[in-house]
Structures are given as structure tokens and as C-alpha cells.
Enzyme design. Structure first.
Site: not given
Length: 286
Positions: A16, A50, A76, A106-108, A146
């Protein structure tokens, strides 16, 4: 891909990268990618700020990976701050650039978004984003997971349920958040198997090559830190070169253990460091 020296099976290798904050640093990431491509990774993923703060850079870097480096790019895309109009614009851009792989997240919460705005966002979860992307019919979608459960999940069972939902919605593979304890990963894989989730799982490994890297990393990922790694950081925190070598060695040992236990996909969170990516690849692929 390379052949697992312990099992004889093919192993997917990827990494990444993230877009630079300054536009004039784009050439640095291109040079990094030119160096990484020398090990022929199966794909390179590109993060997304974000709320989409780096969306144009993400698409540009993904296009460079796909069309110049001739390596599969994985762009992403986050649900936070996304609208149907913006989603269609981004998908149009990626399709135009021939980038066909997306990691739906989802993202922050973006810094400029209030808690109320975040709670009222159009797409609540990655599982809401995935079917919208799949409607196009030309994108492969991956999702995140996770090993030690999402920090916001009440328990492991709930977390697994949400992962299954993402797969049911169309995610064809999973990439794990970073972890430092392989036993946590093996336990997680067993839970996925029991839940009937059988898509490929790419094990996310982050080499800790700077002592101050760990605090930020753990706070964001929720990953536990084994005593062995804590001791290593305490020992070399004032010796940058020794810290780098020790961190690389720890990551390589993690990968070797994963390979011995039949892991079929390793994903390196390389922090835009081509040297560490190549070092790990050379160590585990021979």
C-alpha cells in the site's frame, strides 16, 4: 506471485502507498512506485484521504500504477463524505483511467465534518458503497477486515457479521488491518471459516522501522502489541538504523510464520518506503 517455500503454493504479494500531501511531491511517489514494481507485486493499493481529500491524487497515482508501472492498481474509496453524485464522478474517472479494482471502506470522519453531519452521511458503511460500485459491472471490489475486530464493534461476533455482509454485497477479497501477533490472525481466519466467509484474505503487515511509528499506528488500528515488539522498540528507540533493521526483521519473521502456516496473500503497509518493501519480498520469496 511467488511460490511458498514451505507449501509449494502460490502466494500473492502486494503493498500500500499513500498520496503525498503536497502536489510537488507527486514525483517522489512515482519514483517510489518505479522502484517497487521491480519486484513485480500482484497489485499496489492507494489510500484515499478522509472525506475524499486526496481523491484526485488517488486516481492519478492508481492510473500511474496501472498504466505506467503495468501493475494492478487498487484504489481506496471511502463512504464517509460520499454522495451518489460524487461516487459516479469518481467511478467515471477510474473507469476512464482503466483502474478496475476498488477497496471500499467506511472511512474516518473528515476533520471539517461535524459529528451530526457524520451521523447523517449518505453511505453509512462500506457495505452500502459496495453494491453501488458493483452496479457498474466493470469493477472488482475488495473490503477491509480487522483481525482483532473493528475498534467500534461491540464484539467479535458482530464484527464477523458485518464482514459477511460486505462479502454478500459483492466484496471478492478482504485485506486485513495491520497486526503484530500472528496468533490473532489465525484465530480470526478460523472465525471467518466458521461463518462461511471463504474469499481470499490478504494479511496486512506493517514494518515498524521508527520508534514513534507505533503510537499513531496502534491508536488508529486497535492492534495489540506483543511484548517482543515492545522490547525491540524500547531497545532501539534511540538508534534509528538499528530500529529500522530490527523492525524489518520482525516483519520478515511475521511473514515467514504466516507462510509456514499456509497464508496465501501478504500485503505490506510500506509507508511509501520502496526499500523495505523490496527487502521483505527478497527475504520471503526465496
Amino acid at each position: 506471485m511467488f511460490k511458498n517455500k514451505y507449501t509449494g503454493e502460490e502466494v500473492t504479494f502486494s503493498c500500500e502507498v499513500f498520496p503525498p500531501k503536497r502536489n510537488d511531491d507527486m514525483y517522489d511517489i512515482f519514483r517510489t512506485l518505479d522502484e517497487i514494481k521491480s519486484v513485480s507485486p500482484d497489485y499496489i493499493s492507494v489510500t484515499y484521504g478522509a472525506g475524499g481529500s486526496n481523491s484526485k491524487k488517488t486516481a492519478t497515482i492508481a492510473a500511474y500504477i496501472q498504466n505506467i508501472c503495468e501493475v494492478e492498481a487498487l484504489a481506496h474509496m471511502t463512504a464517509a463524505g460520499m454522495t451518489p453524485e460524487k461516487l459516479n464522478e469518481l467511478l467515471d474517472e477510474l473507469e476512464k483511467k482503466q483502474v478496475k479494482n476498488i477497496l471500499a471502506l467506511r472511512g474516518d470522519k473528515p476533520r471539517d465534518m461535524s459529528e451530526e453531519e457524520f451521523a447523517a452521511r449518505y453511505y453509512k458503511h462500506a457495505s452500502d458503497l459496495i453494491p453501488e460500485i458493483k452496479k457498474r459491472g466493470c469493477f472488482n471490489v475488495a473490503a477491509a477486515c480487522y483481525p482483532e475486530k473493528h475498534p467500534e464493534s461491540p464484539d467479535s461476533e458482530t464484527d464477523i457479521m458485518y464482514i459477511k455482509k460486505k462479502v454478500d454485497m459483492g466484496a471478492s477479497s478482504l485485506i486485513t488491518q495491520l497486526f503484530f501477533d500472528n496468533e490473532k490472525y489465525y484465530s480470526f481466519i478460523e472465525k471467518l471459516d466458521k461463518a462461511g466467509i471463504n474469499v481470499p484474505v490478504h494479511a496486512g503487515i506493517m514494518p515498524i522501522t521508527r520508534a514513534n511509528q507505533l503510537g499513531t499506528t496502534v491508536s488508529l488500528s486497535g492492534s495489540s502489541v506483543p511484548q517482543k515488539l515492545s522490547n525491540l522498540i524500547a531497545k532501539y528507540s534511540d538508534d534509528p538504523e538499528s530500529m529500522r533493521k530490527a523492525g524489518a526483521k520482525y516483519a520478515i519473521e511475521q511473514c515467514e510464520d504466516l507462510l509456514r502456516n499456509g497464508c496465501k496473500a501478504i500485503h505490506i503497509y510500506c509507508m511509501n518506503k520502496s526499500d523495505i518493501t523490496k527487502e521483505i519480498y527478497e527475504a520471503i520469496s526465496k
